[in-house]
Design an enzyme around this catalytic site. Structure first.
Site, mmCIF file in Angstrom:
data_model
loop_
_atom_site.group_PDB
_atom_site.id
_atom_site.type_symbol
_atom_site.label_atom_id
_atom_site.label_comp_id
_atom_site.label_asym_id
_atom_site.label_seq_id
_atom_site.Cartn_x
_atom_site.Cartn_y
_atom_site.Cartn_z
ATOM 1 N N SER A 193 0.860 -1.155 0.086
ATOM 2 C CA SER A 193 -0.046 -0.085 -0.018
ATOM 3 C C SER A 193 0.736 1.508 -0.199
ATOM 4 C CB SER A 193 -1.023 -0.100 1.078
ATOM 5 O OG SER A 193 -1.835 -1.048 1.272
ATOM 6 N N GLY A 194 2.140 1.086 0.224
ATOM 7 C CA GLY A 194 2.886 2.403 0.438
ATOM 8 C C GLY A 194 3.018 2.900 1.629
ATOM 9 N N ASP A 229 -11.722 3.854 2.293
ATOM 10 C CA ASP A 229 -10.807 3.978 1.032
ATOM 11 C C ASP A 229 -11.117 3.307 0.060
ATOM 12 O OD1 ASP A 229 -8.837 5.139 -0.420
ATOM 13 O OD2 ASP A 229 -7.338 4.244 0.459
ATOM 14 N N PRO A 232 1.053 1.494 5.170
ATOM 15 C CA PRO A 232 2.232 0.513 5.200
ATOM 16 C C PRO A 232 2.071 -0.633 5.460
ATOM 17 C CG PRO A 232 2.421 1.880 6.976
ATOM 18 C CD PRO A 232 1.332 2.341 6.595
ATOM 19 N N VAL A 237 0.102 -7.159 1.966
ATOM 20 C CA VAL A 237 -1.170 -8.303 2.090
ATOM 21 C C VAL A 237 -0.272 -9.446 1.373
ATOM 22 C CG1 VAL A 237 -3.191 -9.180 1.043
ATOM 23 C CG2 VAL A 237 -3.005 -6.758 1.821
#
Length: 505
Positions: free
Chosen positions: A75-76, A191, A80, A83
């Protein structure tokens, strides 16, 4: 090691129960009946496992020590949490979301949040099937979706773009998932974007359950560009049901355009009556202008600045359902993906007479073998005191005898009735009775309870080959061929060990 062990997690592992009850006595089998029933029902229906706790070591093994090769989503910096894909001992693929250690410092709060999401079950969700809360570790476990994300198919496609009918199917599926969650008291989705929409082995769209929990106890709910964030979230930092509708509108824009267009730009085009400029150029001439207009208008409503002016989840479903086309065309065909199916393996070693009968699903031959074996494998599974030889005990043994006569005479429904009387009293426990009743259920074309009884037999007598053989037949009857062959191999291995040197340890 068999269905009994593979499909139950922490708190319901029979091997752990056996450590507490080394003599395999009545209390063990009786206490195990409920979780086994749940596991068998889910397995038999091909459904989703019940929500349960996993150990960290179990997930570590499943993900090959959280190997970088098993990462399916990063996810960055703004979110963070990695998965991973993984595979359990029962061969089920899973998705494991690993949080940073500081994300959920309070284990109780993490478990409560995860348990709330874990109660949800819907065909439009990639359902949450478990969690791990070992020490500082915080992980979620969900169904694994093998065919990538909507973002991949929409923005980064290689061979073909998503056709219009499939885009409408995706929109409706997301709406149905959100409406279900809302009806179950979980209206907040954090999100929502094209990366949260996944495709299962059939190519059907599913909404990731991970979005039903925040990335941390008090972390941000949105990791996307601020241009795509609900305006009220920018004001107060809170996610509301109306915020979810706004995000759904951005996904509709993605589906319409095949690009990631900022909502403000899209609204300018819509207000300027330039609707068709929104449409993906790769769909030119391949979509209904009327249907596209309906979707564009719905997106516009979802993206309204004032939350109260947006539709609710029921409105989304009501608007999109009539647009659904090609209901008989499988999703994987419309996506242009190959549906992979694992070929059943074959037995690894020569089989005994019982093994051969089970391999060819010859119920008559299995019946003959069980009749001849009588109760010789029940030795040591019961230790009864003199005081237990009561009238109730005699009645129970009489019920078993009636069951045995009916079983011998192939009156299987009567045998089920009498064996059930014996089992329900619970003073004695007999793996043979469970195996016999399992076969009776198979003769009556009831593989679900047959599997349940075979699993119960294993719990009473952990290394009994017959229990594994009966599970293999029930699994085959449920069209779970791969698992059936695996179980047949386990049974043959146990039988071989037994013949070499007594009961396998």
């Amino acid at each position: 090691m068999g269905c009994c062990q593979s499909f139950l997690h922490k708190g319901t592992h029979p091997e752990k129960e056996q450590n507490r009850h080394p003599n395999h006595n009545h209390s063990h089998a009786h206490n195990q009946s409920h979780p086994l029933s749940v596991a068998a029902d889910q397995l038999a229906s091909g459904g989703v496992p019940s929500f349960s706790e996993f150990s960290f070591s179990e997930l570590k093994t499943a993900t090959n020590n959280f190997s970088s090769e098993f990462i399916v989503s990063e996810s960055g910096e703004k979110a963070p949490n990695l998965v991973y894909k993984g595979r359990l001992n029962n061969r089920r693929w899973i998705a494991v979301k690993k949080f940073t250690k500081a994300a959920w410092p309070d284990p109780k709060q993490f478990v409560e949040e995860a348990s709330g999401v874990g109660k949800l079950r819907h065909r439009r969700l990639a359902n949450l099937i478990g969690y791990c809360c070992d020490g500082d570790e915080r992980l979620l476990v969900a169904e694994y979706m093998p065919n990538d994300t909507l973002a991949k198919h929409l923005f980064h496609w290689e061979n073909q773009t998503i056709e219009w009918a499939m885009r409408l199917r995706v929109a409706l599926s997301i709406a149905e998932a959100l409406n279900y969650c809302s009806s179950e008291g979980r209206p907040l989705y954090h999100d929502l974007n094209a990366y949260r929409v996944l495709f299962d082995e059939e190519g059907d769209p599913r909404l990731s359950c991970f979005g039903l929990m925040k990335n941390s106890r008090d972390g941000k709910s949105y990791s996307t560009n601020l241009a795509y964030t609900p305006p009220e979230y920018l004001r107060n930092g809170r996610v509301t049901p109306e915020s979810v509708i706004f995000s759904f509108g951005t996904v509709l824009l993605d589906l319409l355009s095949g690009k990631h267009i900022p909502p403000s730009h899209a609204l300018d085009m819509i207000q300027g009556k330039n609707n068709m400029l929104l449409m993906d150029s790769h769909l030119e001439g391949k979509f209904s202008t009327e249907d596209a207009t309906v979707v564009i208008n719905l997106a516009s409503k979802c993206l309204q600045y004032e939350p109260r002016e947006r539709p609710d989840t029921k409105d989304l479903v009501t608007t999109l359902a009539p647009l659904h086309t090609k209901p008989d065309v499988p999703s994987y065909v419309m996506l242009g993906i190959v549906k992979h199916e694992e070929a059943p393996s074959t037995p690894q070693r020569p089989l005994s007479a019982m093994g051969e009968a089970c391999a060819r699903l010859d119920l008559t031959a299995i019946h003959q073998i069980l009749v001849a074996a009588h109760y010789r494998d029940d030795e040591g599974t019961n230790e009864l005191s003199f005081q237990e030889w009561t009238q109730q005990m005699r009645d129970m043994l009489e019920a078993r005898k009636r069951g045995d006569y009916a079983f011998r005479d192939k009156d299987f429904r009567t045998a089920i009735e009498n064996y059930s009387q014996f089992i329900d009293v619970g003073t004695m426990v007999s793996p043979t009775v469970f195996a016999r009743r399992s076969l009776c259920y198979l003769f009556c074309d009831q593989p679900d309870p047959a599997l349940r009884d075979a699993m119960q037999a294993q719990c009473v007598y952990a290394d009994w080959p017959t229990a594994f053989y009966m599970q293999s037949v029930a699994l085959a009857k449920l069209d779970m061929q791969k698992d059936a062959v695996d179980m047949l191999n386990e049974a043959a291995t146990l039988e071989e060990k037994r013949q070499r040197g007594g009961k396998a340890s």
